[in-house]
Design a protein around this motif. Sequence first.
Motif, mmCIF file in Angstrom:
data_model
loop_
_atom_site.group_PDB
_atom_site.id
_atom_site.type_symbol
_atom_site.label_atom_id
_atom_site.label_comp_id
_atom_site.label_asym_id
_atom_site.label_seq_id
_atom_site.Cartn_x
_atom_site.Cartn_y
_atom_site.Cartn_z
ATOM 1 N N GLY A 677 20.856 -32.261 57.126
ATOM 2 C CA GLY A 677 20.356 -33.453 57.802
ATOM 3 C C GLY A 677 20.303 -33.339 59.309
ATOM 4 N N PHE A 678 20.577 -32.165 59.871
ATOM 5 C CA PHE A 678 20.594 -32.027 61.323
ATOM 6 C C PHE A 678 20.088 -30.646 61.721
ATOM 7 N N ALA A 679 19.821 -30.502 63.014
ATOM 8 C CA ALA A 679 19.513 -29.197 63.598
ATOM 9 C C ALA A 679 20.270 -29.090 64.903
ATOM 10 N N SER A 680 20.714 -27.890 65.241
ATOM 11 C CA SER A 680 21.462 -27.653 66.472
ATOM 12 C C SER A 680 20.887 -26.421 67.159
ATOM 13 N N PHE A 681 20.650 -26.531 68.466
ATOM 14 C CA PHE A 681 19.985 -25.478 69.219
ATOM 15 C C PHE A 681 20.910 -25.044 70.362
ATOM 16 N N HIS A 682 21.545 -23.907 70.203
ATOM 17 C CA HIS A 682 22.613 -23.477 71.103
ATOM 18 C C HIS A 682 22.069 -23.117 72.477
ATOM 19 N N ILE A 683 22.767 -23.560 73.504
ATOM 20 C CA ILE A 683 22.439 -23.195 74.877
ATOM 21 C C ILE A 683 23.020 -21.810 75.161
ATOM 22 N N PRO A 684 22.273 -20.912 75.770
ATOM 23 C CA PRO A 684 22.823 -19.583 76.067
ATOM 24 C C PRO A 684 24.114 -19.666 76.875
ATOM 25 N N GLU A 685 24.978 -18.680 76.684
ATOM 26 C CA GLU A 685 26.304 -18.699 77.304
ATOM 27 C C GLU A 685 26.235 -18.893 78.819
ATOM 28 N N GLY A 686 25.336 -18.217 79.473
ATOM 29 C CA GLY A 686 25.259 -18.303 80.930
ATOM 30 C C GLY A 686 24.621 -19.567 81.445
ATOM 31 N N ALA A 687 24.194 -20.431 80.531
ATOM 32 C CA ALA A 687 23.484 -21.648 80.932
ATOM 33 C C ALA A 687 24.254 -22.923 80.612
ATOM 34 N N GLN A 688 25.493 -22.806 80.157
ATOM 35 C CA GLN A 688 26.197 -23.971 79.644
ATOM 36 C C GLN A 688 26.865 -24.824 80.712
ATOM 37 N N TYR A 689 27.028 -24.294 81.928
ATOM 38 C CA TYR A 689 27.569 -25.075 83.027
ATOM 39 C C TYR A 689 26.580 -25.058 84.190
#
Length: 940
Positions: A677-689
């Motif tokens: 029922g969902f989708a998740s799209f991970h932010i690249p490691e170097g872009a999370q902050y």
Amino acid sequence: MAQPQLDTSPHVSDEIRKTTCYMCACRCGINVHMKDGKVAYIEGNRDHPVNKGVLCAKGSAGIMQHNAPSRLRAPLKRVGPRGSGEFEEITWDEALEMATSWLQPLRDTAPEKLAFFTGRDQSQSFTGFWAQQFGTPNFAAHGGFCSVNMATAGIYTMGGAFWEFGSPDWEHTKLFMIFGVAEDHDSNPIKMGIGRLKERGAKVIGVNPIRSGYNAVADEWIGITPGTDGLFIMSLIHCLLKAGKIDLDYLARFTNAPVILNGDPKSPDYGLFLRDENGKPQVIDRTTGKLTAFDKPGVKPDLTGHFRKAGVTHAAVMHKIAERYLDPQYAPEVIGPKTGIEPARIRAIAAEIAHTAFEQAITIDQPWTDFRGDHHETMVGRPVSFHAMRGISAHSNGFQTCRALHILQILLGAVETPGGMRFKPPYPKPATAHPKPHFKATPGAPLDGPHLGYPQGPADLALDAAGNPIRIDKAFTWENPLSAHGLMHMVISNAHAGDPYKIDTLFLYMANMAWNSSMNTRAVMQMLTDTDANGDYVIPRIIYSDAYSSEMVAYADLILPDTTYLERHDCISLLDRPISEPDAAGDAIRWPVVEPDRDVRGFQSVLIDLANRMQLPGFTDEHGAPLYEDYADYIQNHQRKPGIGPLAGWRLGEHGLTHGRGEPNIAQIDSYIANGGFASFHIPEGAQYYKPWNTAYQDWAVQMGLCDAPQPYPFQLYVEPLRKFQAAAEGKGLHQPPDHLRERIKATMDPLPIWYAPLSDAHEDPAEFPVHALTQRPMAMYHSWGSQNAWLRQIHGQNPLYLPTFWWEKLGLTDGDWVRVTSSHGEITVPAAHMAALNRDTVWTWNAIGKRKGAWALDPGAPEATKGFLLNHLIHELLPPKGDGLRWSNSDPITGQAAWFDLRVRLEKSKAPGESLPSFTAQDSPVPKPPNALRWKVAP
């Protein structure tokens, strides 16, 4: 000894269907266990990014919500007087033909005569699009009644806010402060987060007049005087500035603290940014000492920058910040008595914040590159985080208080850094990336753009050529210029008064305006039933959609019955209110895990049917043929712009399925169902902050379709649009406010956060009404839905008024006593209870438990109707007269946020009446009388 063999994991279902909960606004993932085609059990989905399997009492009790006796059963047409609850069932064709016959003439001649307002739905990008295609300027949801101060202050200041826009960095925070947070919103994530903090030994400080819920488990509780949070925050800022405990490098690089302000009082641009020929704000470069654009590669902005020309000094924003908050008026010795906090305690908390932020700083070995092209080998974090909600928002000084809290975070360098607050996609995005409000109505045509937005100056107000309000709620006017969520609480009173004009049809969805979703409840019920000299209703037509027989149902002329959340398609979209987390974008669906056993339809599909009947553009092609069969079809095939639709997952790309940008996919919902029922799209490691300034994040956001081009921006410590409104009030510019509002605009719309007493203090005598009265929503309830739920009613079946020890003893109360509570607007008589962990001069109760007899399929003698009550009867949408010939709105003068929590009362001991007062006659209900017990069997 022999032990009995126990099956600790019995098989409770034939099938598990995964969907999204709707028992509050957390939107957790749930596993719905089915047995013989019926719902047998609901548990949390451990794979879901929001709740990770955790489920609260509300979520588990969804089975009782789905089977509630109060569910509406078929379309209804009123046959008795409004308010009587007398209806007859009609077919859907009859209902939709009736609605179309009312709406079509309005669209053809005067679309503004439709006021379409929705309550707590989670599809506002869709309902707003429908209203835009209809052509009415009169659309909004309930945010102006709830927490628009929090959202709007966050967007203008830093491009995001708390809860749905951002959350603490739970894994790195070492000090967590919560302001005005009750238990109802974001409950599972906050419970999980606080549990994680305590597991790691981090400290939690709760700032709230009431010590319940999260504040009860805080390591330190500050029982602040209501409405003074801004003073407390500014005193903390004062202490930090005096100690030099602010992040100078962060402020110089990533905020407008170094931007140069026009310092010439004679200039029409006085107080605005100095800009270059491209319109970019300018700073002084520390290397060259010259003015340059803030974002020029290689520039090193100078926080102490100043520029002298023609005998006038133009200085950086940081000068204004220091000048304001170093003023002795913000010293703890001055602030302490006003807030109810000892000065030494204010200093101790400021010291603890400073120690945690700077002596316990975090460094993550993660290279990144900022928007100026500067490369950084590490990410430095200040492990102090904050969270705030309605408690500081629902005051008439709430916008500036929320801004002050954001300034505190930013001065510490604790936003978008490790250990601080982190944004959730699609945020961050600055106010300038949002649309401005649109309001030009044209008969037979769509509105000229989205209704709601973020004005950048007086030219963006929703006013006609004569300066009159264009919207029925008077949003985006000089009375409340930045009303980004509209003013749902003003719609009925303005429509009843014909101010600024009369409407024809009031169309509401999930908005219980006849009871707990209105200030001045008794008067609103009267307004809905008032007739004119001809005997016609002052508000001619009311269409209402709800799943349940709420108090509002009785006041409608036509009822379009909605499904429960387990029986329909929904879209929790990145275009609206997604389920993102700081390290991943996310969206979700609901789908019919159960088919309705009543003649009901999902409201969104009903809107599509109405759009097709009226041949609204965007819903029908040039020949009038429908583009979408129902809401599920819309979810999969609608494109807001090429490649961008309601759902970001499993779209069609050049080489197959893709996420983010892509063409519609007719199997998209199937893919979501298969994924839980969902989708998740991970932010690249170097872009999370450092998201607003991190080139890796900006590029990822473009790739995902969150924006069309990188949009880095500095945080706005100084909000220039506020200065533009203030300057207009000073007589500058083409757009001028009415004279009676000039002083208020000058005083309140300061571009740096200020504090002023709640506006009601100028209209009421604090000696006559010495006690603050607040409401909180309990963790086990979500607005008015929960208190009809058979399981949740056992947790909260009634609500006393909680009194602190001082007033309990002063009135000579004992257990079982009642009190009369009087405001400048009305009075109630209610059960009393003692609570020691409470601000000395504050009383409170749970909201939305009290019910009107006859509503919600509850027995007329139910405790919710006899001992439950609302504080709403004590609150008015207007402030008391003060002799100037005007009636001022009881709201924040900047955003129009309803000032619920400015309520002052006096208390008296009372004889116990037969039931809580005021008491209203029972409504007739369009649903059958409730059974004595709720029982059904779904498993052998």
